[in-house]
Write an enzyme that holds these catalytic residues in place. Sequence first.
Site, PDB file in Angstrom:
ATOM      1  N   SER A   8       7.407  41.020 -26.717  1.00  0.00           N
ATOM      2  CA  SER A   8       8.569  41.888 -26.497  1.00  0.00           C
ATOM      3  C   SER A   8       9.788  41.303 -27.231  1.00  0.00           C
ATOM      4  CB  SER A   8       8.815  42.035 -24.989  1.00  0.00           C
ATOM      5  OG  SER A   8       9.711  43.076 -24.744  1.00  0.00           O
TER       6      SER A   8
ATOM      7  N   ASP B  48       1.477  51.003 -24.451  1.00  0.00           N
ATOM      8  CA  ASP B  48       2.802  50.432 -24.210  1.00  0.00           C
ATOM      9  C   ASP B  48       3.794  51.567 -23.931  1.00  0.00           C
ATOM     10  OD1 ASP B  48       5.408  49.202 -24.492  1.00  0.00           O
ATOM     11  OD2 ASP B  48       4.427  47.536 -25.530  1.00  0.00           O
TER      12      ASP B  48
ATOM     13  N   HIS C 299       2.941  47.285 -21.588  1.00  0.00           N
ATOM     14  CA  HIS C 299       3.910  46.487 -22.330  1.00  0.00           C
ATOM     15  C   HIS C 299       3.736  45.004 -22.007  1.00  0.00           C
ATOM     16  CE1 HIS C 299       7.314  45.364 -24.600  1.00  0.00           C
ATOM     17  NE2 HIS C 299       7.965  44.902 -23.554  1.00  0.00           N
TER      18      HIS C 299
END
Length: 588
Positions: free
Chosen positions: A207, A455, A501
């Site tokens: 991320s 995601d 995610h």
Amino acid sequence: MRAPSNSRAFAFAAFAYITTAAGASLKDVCTVEFAKSKLPASDFIQGITLDPSSVTTNVVYNASSADGTFFPATTFSYCNLTFAYSHNGRQGDQVLVQYWLPDPAKFENRYLSTGGGGYAINSGVRSLPGGVIYGAVAGATDGGFGSFSTQADAAMLLANGTLDYETLYMFGYQAHWELSKIGKQFTRNFFNMGEKTKLYSYYQGCSEGGREGWSQIQRYGDEWDGAAIGAPAFRWSFQQTQHLYSNIVTKTLGYYPPPCEMQKIVNETISACDALDGLKDGVISRSDLCELHFDLSSVIGKPYSCAATAASGGSGKRKRQMSSAATPAQKGTVTKEAVEVAKEVIRGLRDSQGRQVYFSYQTGSTFSDVTTQYNSTTGKWELEVDGLGAEHIALLVDKNGTDLSNLDGVTYDTLKNWMISGMQEFGSTLQTNWPDLTPFHQAGGKVIHFHGEADYSIPTASSVRYWESVRSIMYPSLSYKDGADALKDWYQLYLVPGAGHCSTNTLMPNGPFPQTNLQVLINWVEKGVKPVTLNATVLQGEYEGENRQICAWPLRPVWKKNKMECEYDQTSIDTWHYNLNGVPLPVY
Ligand SMILES: *[C@@H]1O[C@H](CO)[C@@H](O)[C@H](O)[C@H]1NC(C)=O
Ligand SMILES: *[C@@H]1O[C@H](CO)[C@@H](O)[C@H](O)[C@H]1NC(C)=O
Ligand SMILES: *[C@@H]1O[C@H](CO)[C@@H](O)[C@H](O)[C@H]1NC(C)=O
Ligand SMILES: *[C@@H]1O[C@H](CO)[C@@H](O)[C@H](O)[C@H]1NC(C)=O
Ligand SMILES: *[C@@H]1O[C@H](CO)[C@@H](O)[C@H](O)[C@H]1NC(C)=O
Ligand SMILES: *[C@@H]1O[C@H](CO)[C@@H](O)[C@H](O)[C@H]1NC(C)=O
Ligand SMILES: *[C@@H]1O[C@H](CO)[C@@H](O)[C@H](O)[C@H]1NC(C)=O
Ligand SMILES: [Ca+2]
């Protein structure tokens, strides 16, 4: 860079004494005195001064890693060491770095930098074990934001209207460069490595931590031997602004779906698309086939119901992905309005003239950004402004942190303008999509880049686009397939079936997760074992613990008689590519 000093000569003698006399134990070396004697010369990087008086150490025995997602859970011991440095000429400046050092007997000539998430520049105890368990010194920085738990957003404004450029640049890339430069030299000194001994240098993060990793590889290619990067939050102005796109879809279409209705659409999508990959396992391993063959309209009229839920996760006005407000019980049938919201979200942002500006999540991902809020006065579902999107606008566009409690006046064209103006304003700091990786490649660096195919926070197609940019910029004269093959020798992209995610996905529990990336990367860098598929494990559900392999992009998985193959499917590949003709410049 390594000017000898008296203190280092003294330290060498002290260390030699420890090793020859007794065999240094963790306890022997994890002391303030020893660490001080091993600090690089205070000015070994121009412009910064290390502060020996700030060193802290403590030994931690038999710790267990809190996070079993990015590395296998295990027990390990380490030296927790922190110190501070400052930038010369900057009043009141202090940056804290933290290094976890393995037992000298377990050190394997490795250094690992770890990154953060959201606006955090580190993930603290969640990421550092990943280095120690592989015999690496693992580093984290506070970016100079005030403490290891202070995030960049808290330090980004000096006053309303005034960005703190030091914070912007530190967060953008500088703090990580300093962390690794200092960390590598300190590691060499601490373990008394000879000049000629190779120290392998790695990066791991997901991320925002993935963006931070790319920020280093794009700028300081020869500093890294390998990086394991997940779902990077790069192409910043597009990525952050696109969080508001789903909100604007609901606003534009004038329909605010109850969360349960969107969940039902996702569940039906998973049921309908599961088997398109050839294996009925509850996992959409081919969201591209889902996009090509599944019509969301077929869900219209299906009944849904959800029980009331209590509030969970973080508090405060700025909702982050992980928190949610209380919801009442919901019951109904899926409307054509909700399906239109779903379709429009998946199509991605287009401007008022119908030109594509950006793209969105894959079919089968949860509609996290669509989330509406319940108004108990009116009994209706209303707009809930996405926290990450709102924060980017409030902090970095408006520069006063004023909460966007509504999106009055914001249109698709407004989003487009924010994305494009951000390309210019944050091009040298946060965008992080420089596609020429020649220095990294020439220095022999390797990257494993992965992205959950479901995601819901960073579009999977974002990673595909960057990989494609690197391919086309670095191999312009090769065909697509030849360029892809050439790239595979040093940069590999893996889309993780069903994963969310930077994590597994409870809606598709049988999907794999690449938990051993660092081991795979180490084998590639140090032993020349080039991955063909990516090693992964089922981390939940009835097959928990089983091994799986993930196909390397652009190959896509397909099961024939229960056996996975990685196939080349041009029609599927094409669904991942967007012609962003709404943006007047190339978007890498
Ligand atoms: C750590 O665990 C090992 C193996 O179980 C044990 O021998 C040792 O005593 C433990 N150390 C401490 C400090 O608890
Ligand atoms: C590591 O050291 C820092 C600074 O002393 C301290 O705040 C932190 O709690 C320590 N962490 C562990 C896991 O011991
Ligand atoms: C900016 O203005 C808002 C609203 O007036 C105020 O609450 C906030 O404290 C100010 N922020 C800074 C960094 O001065
Ligand atoms: C969707 O599926 C999940 C997992 O099976 C289930 O917990 C949830 O209640 C379902 N939601 C709806 C709206 O059907
Ligand atoms: C709920 O709706 C009422 C009436 O429109 C409005 O005044 C109020 O601000 C709303 N509450 C929230 C939390 O938005
Ligand atoms: C914050 O900045 C925006 C954009 O410049 C402006 O419209 C708004 O009035 C500002 N808010 C405050 C409290 O200054
Ligand atoms: C691959 O994953 C399995 C578990 O699924 C693990 O046992 C094995 O060590 C991993 N291989 C590598 C090279 O990391
Ligand atoms: Ca399947």
